[in-house]
Design a protein around this motif. Structure first.
Motif, PDB file in Angstrom:
ATOM      1  N   LYS A  79       0.844  -1.192   0.000  1.00 26.75           N
ATOM      2  CA  LYS A  79       0.000   0.000   0.000  1.00 26.75           C
ATOM      3  C   LYS A  79       0.881   1.244   0.000  1.00 26.75           C
ATOM      4  O   LYS A  79       1.972   1.256   0.556  1.00 26.75           O
ATOM      5  CB  LYS A  79      -0.903   0.034   1.240  1.00 26.75           C
ATOM      6  CG  LYS A  79      -2.013  -0.995   1.218  1.00 26.75           C
ATOM      7  CD  LYS A  79      -2.937  -0.803   0.062  1.00 26.75           C
ATOM      8  CE  LYS A  79      -4.256  -0.223   0.481  1.00 26.75           C
ATOM      9  NZ  LYS A  79      -5.168  -0.054  -0.639  1.00 26.75           N
ATOM     10  N   SER A  80       0.386   2.297  -0.605  1.00 20.65           N
ATOM     11  CA  SER A  80       1.122   3.554  -0.684  1.00 20.65           C
ATOM     12  C   SER A  80       1.127   4.255   0.673  1.00 20.65           C
ATOM     13  O   SER A  80       0.140   4.227   1.410  1.00 20.65           O
ATOM     14  CB  SER A  80       0.467   4.457  -1.721  1.00 20.65           C
ATOM     15  OG  SER A  80       1.064   5.724  -1.694  1.00 20.65           O
ATOM     16  N   THR A  81       2.246   4.897   0.981  1.00 19.07           N
ATOM     17  CA  THR A  81       2.343   5.672   2.213  1.00 19.07           C
ATOM     18  C   THR A  81       2.347   7.162   1.932  1.00 19.07           C
ATOM     19  O   THR A  81       2.550   7.964   2.843  1.00 19.07           O
ATOM     20  CB  THR A  81       3.631   5.300   2.978  1.00 19.07           C
ATOM     21  OG1 THR A  81       4.754   5.537   2.126  1.00 19.07           O
ATOM     22  CG2 THR A  81       3.609   3.851   3.412  1.00 19.07           C
ATOM     23  N   ALA A  82       2.124   7.543   0.688  1.00 17.04           N
ATOM     24  CA  ALA A  82       2.103   8.956   0.321  1.00 17.04           C
ATOM     25  C   ALA A  82       0.890   9.636   0.943  1.00 17.04           C
ATOM     26  O   ALA A  82      -0.182   9.044   1.072  1.00 17.04           O
ATOM     27  CB  ALA A  82       2.054   9.105  -1.197  1.00 17.04           C
ATOM     28  N   VAL A  83       1.072  10.887   1.328  1.00 14.24           N
ATOM     29  CA  VAL A  83       0.015  11.656   1.967  1.00 14.24           C
ATOM     30  C   VAL A  83      -0.525  12.665   0.965  1.00 14.24           C
ATOM     31  O   VAL A  83       0.240  13.360   0.289  1.00 14.24           O
ATOM     32  CB  VAL A  83       0.563  12.396   3.211  1.00 14.24           C
ATOM     33  CG1 VAL A  83      -0.505  13.238   3.842  1.00 14.24           C
ATOM     34  CG2 VAL A  83       1.123  11.401   4.198  1.00 14.24           C
ATOM     35  N   ASP A  84      -1.841  12.747   0.858  1.00  9.78           N
ATOM     36  CA  ASP A  84      -2.478  13.716  -0.023  1.00  9.78           C
ATOM     37  C   ASP A  84      -2.540  15.052   0.708  1.00  9.78           C
ATOM     38  O   ASP A  84      -3.378  15.271   1.577  1.00  9.78           O
ATOM     39  CB  ASP A  84      -3.885  13.237  -0.402  1.00  9.78           C
ATOM     40  CG  ASP A  84      -4.529  14.120  -1.448  1.00  9.78           C
ATOM     41  OD1 ASP A  84      -3.856  15.059  -1.940  1.00  9.78           O
ATOM     42  OD2 ASP A  84      -5.700  13.874  -1.790  1.00  9.78           O
ATOM     43  N   VAL A  85      -1.632  15.962   0.359  1.00  6.39           N
ATOM     44  CA  VAL A  85      -1.501  17.240   1.060  1.00  6.39           C
ATOM     45  C   VAL A  85      -2.748  18.100   0.870  1.00  6.39           C
ATOM     46  O   VAL A  85      -3.213  18.749   1.807  1.00  6.39           O
ATOM     47  CB  VAL A  85      -0.236  17.978   0.563  1.00  6.39           C
ATOM     48  CG1 VAL A  85      -0.121  19.343   1.200  1.00  6.39           C
ATOM     49  CG2 VAL A  85       0.996  17.150   0.853  1.00  6.39           C
ATOM     50  N   VAL A  86      -3.311  18.090  -0.312  1.00 12.59           N
ATOM     51  CA  VAL A  86      -4.492  18.912  -0.582  1.00 12.59           C
ATOM     52  C   VAL A  86      -5.669  18.459   0.283  1.00 12.59           C
ATOM     53  O   VAL A  86      -6.374  19.274   0.884  1.00 12.59           O
ATOM     54  CB  VAL A  86      -4.858  18.845  -2.084  1.00 12.59           C
ATOM     55  CG1 VAL A  86      -6.134  19.595  -2.367  1.00 12.59           C
ATOM     56  CG2 VAL A  86      -3.720  19.391  -2.920  1.00 12.59           C
ATOM     57  N   ALA A  87      -5.877  17.153   0.391  1.00 11.15           N
ATOM     58  CA  ALA A  87      -6.968  16.632   1.216  1.00 11.15           C
ATOM     59  C   ALA A  87      -6.727  16.942   2.694  1.00 11.15           C
ATOM     60  O   ALA A  87      -7.670  17.259   3.430  1.00 11.15           O
ATOM     61  CB  ALA A  87      -7.113  15.134   1.015  1.00 11.15           C
ATOM     62  N   ALA A  91      -9.245  19.152   5.025  1.00 12.39           N
ATOM     63  CA  ALA A  91      -9.791  18.607   6.264  1.00 12.39           C
ATOM     64  C   ALA A  91      -9.477  19.525   7.442  1.00 12.39           C
ATOM     65  O   ALA A  91     -10.326  19.770   8.306  1.00 12.39           O
ATOM     66  CB  ALA A  91      -9.229  17.216   6.523  1.00 12.39           C
ATOM     67  N   ARG A  92      -8.259  20.059   7.488  1.00 13.79           N
ATOM     68  CA  ARG A  92      -7.872  20.972   8.566  1.00 13.79           C
ATOM     69  C   ARG A  92      -8.704  22.251   8.513  1.00 13.79           C
ATOM     70  O   ARG A  92      -9.149  22.768   9.538  1.00 13.79           O
ATOM     71  CB  ARG A  92      -6.388  21.304   8.461  1.00 13.79           C
ATOM     72  CG  ARG A  92      -5.899  22.154   9.616  1.00 13.79           C
ATOM     73  CD  ARG A  92      -4.427  22.458   9.522  1.00 13.79           C
ATOM     74  NE  ARG A  92      -3.652  21.233   9.590  1.00 13.79           N
ATOM     75  CZ  ARG A  92      -2.460  21.077   9.028  1.00 13.79           C
ATOM     76  NH1 ARG A  92      -1.926  22.051   8.338  1.00 13.79           N
ATOM     77  NH2 ARG A  92      -1.810  19.946   9.151  1.00 13.79           N
ATOM     78  N   LYS A  93      -8.913  22.760   7.300  1.00 12.71           N
ATOM     79  CA  LYS A  93      -9.710  23.987   7.135  1.00 12.71           C
ATOM     80  C   LYS A  93     -11.149  23.765   7.597  1.00 12.71           C
ATOM     81  O   LYS A  93     -11.734  24.600   8.276  1.00 12.71           O
ATOM     82  CB  LYS A  93      -9.677  24.415   5.668  1.00 12.71           C
ATOM     83  CG  LYS A  93     -10.295  25.760   5.407  1.00 12.71           C
ATOM     84  CD  LYS A  93     -10.098  26.152   3.956  1.00 12.71           C
ATOM     85  CE  LYS A  93     -10.727  27.499   3.679  1.00 12.71           C
ATOM     86  NZ  LYS A  93     -10.568  27.890   2.278  1.00 12.71           N
ATOM     87  N   ASN A  94     -11.723  22.599   7.244  1.00 17.94           N
ATOM     88  CA  ASN A  94     -13.091  22.280   7.681  1.00 17.94           C
ATOM     89  C   ASN A  94     -13.166  22.139   9.194  1.00 17.94           C
ATOM     90  O   ASN A  94     -14.119  22.598   9.820  1.00 17.94           O
ATOM     91  CB  ASN A  94     -13.575  20.991   7.013  1.00 17.94           C
ATOM     92  CG  ASN A  94     -13.883  21.193   5.542  1.00 17.94           C
ATOM     93  OD1 ASN A  94     -14.082  22.317   5.093  1.00 17.94           O
ATOM     94  ND2 ASN A  94     -13.891  20.123   4.782  1.00 17.94           N
ATOM     95  N   ALA A  95     -12.159  21.531   9.796  1.00 23.57           N
ATOM     96  CA  ALA A  95     -12.150  21.354  11.253  1.00 23.57           C
ATOM     97  C   ALA A  95     -12.059  22.702  11.959  1.00 23.57           C
ATOM     98  O   ALA A  95     -12.739  22.940  12.961  1.00 23.57           O
ATOM     99  CB  ALA A  95     -10.982  20.459  11.663  1.00 23.57           C
TER     100      ALA A  95
END
Length: 117
Positions: A79-87, A91-95
């Protein structure tokens, strides 16, 4: 003749039950004898949508399933361990927005009492 089994990296999972897998290889240039990176793109049938972008997968040849699909997914090797920075940022902005809304909801008319005094 046996069916080929190869490993590759998923580069697109935007289609339902279909993945775009790239198989990387090195080819020696006939004149300059330098190794060149080449890739083969395969469209793969993924029945359960198990794989995602960046995953290393094992695929096998199959009968034609559609215009482009000639391969089936055998298993996900890694499985990929890359992080989707945009997502993550969304998510942080919504929180933060929900946190501010909850904070303002808990303060009934705090500004109006300060202006009255």
């Amino acid at each position: 003749m046996p069916k080929r089994v190869v490993a590759g990296i998923v580069t697109s999972d935007k289609m339902s039950k279909t993945r775009r897998v790239e198989i990387a290889r090195l080819v020696k240039h006939p004149k300059y004898k330098k190794y060149i990176r080449r890739r083969t793109v395969c469209h793969v049938h993924d029945e359960n949508n198990d794989s995602g972008v960046g995953d290393k997968v094992e695929i096998i040849e199959s009968e034609p399933l559609s215009k482009l699909k000639r391969w089936r997914l055998v298993r996900v090797l890694e499985k990929s361990t890359a992080v989707d920075v945009v997502a993550l940022r969304a998510a942080r902005k919504n929180a933060e927005a929900e946190g501010l809304a909850a904070a303002h909801a808990g303060e009934p008319e705090a500004e109006s009492t300060a202006t009255d005094a």
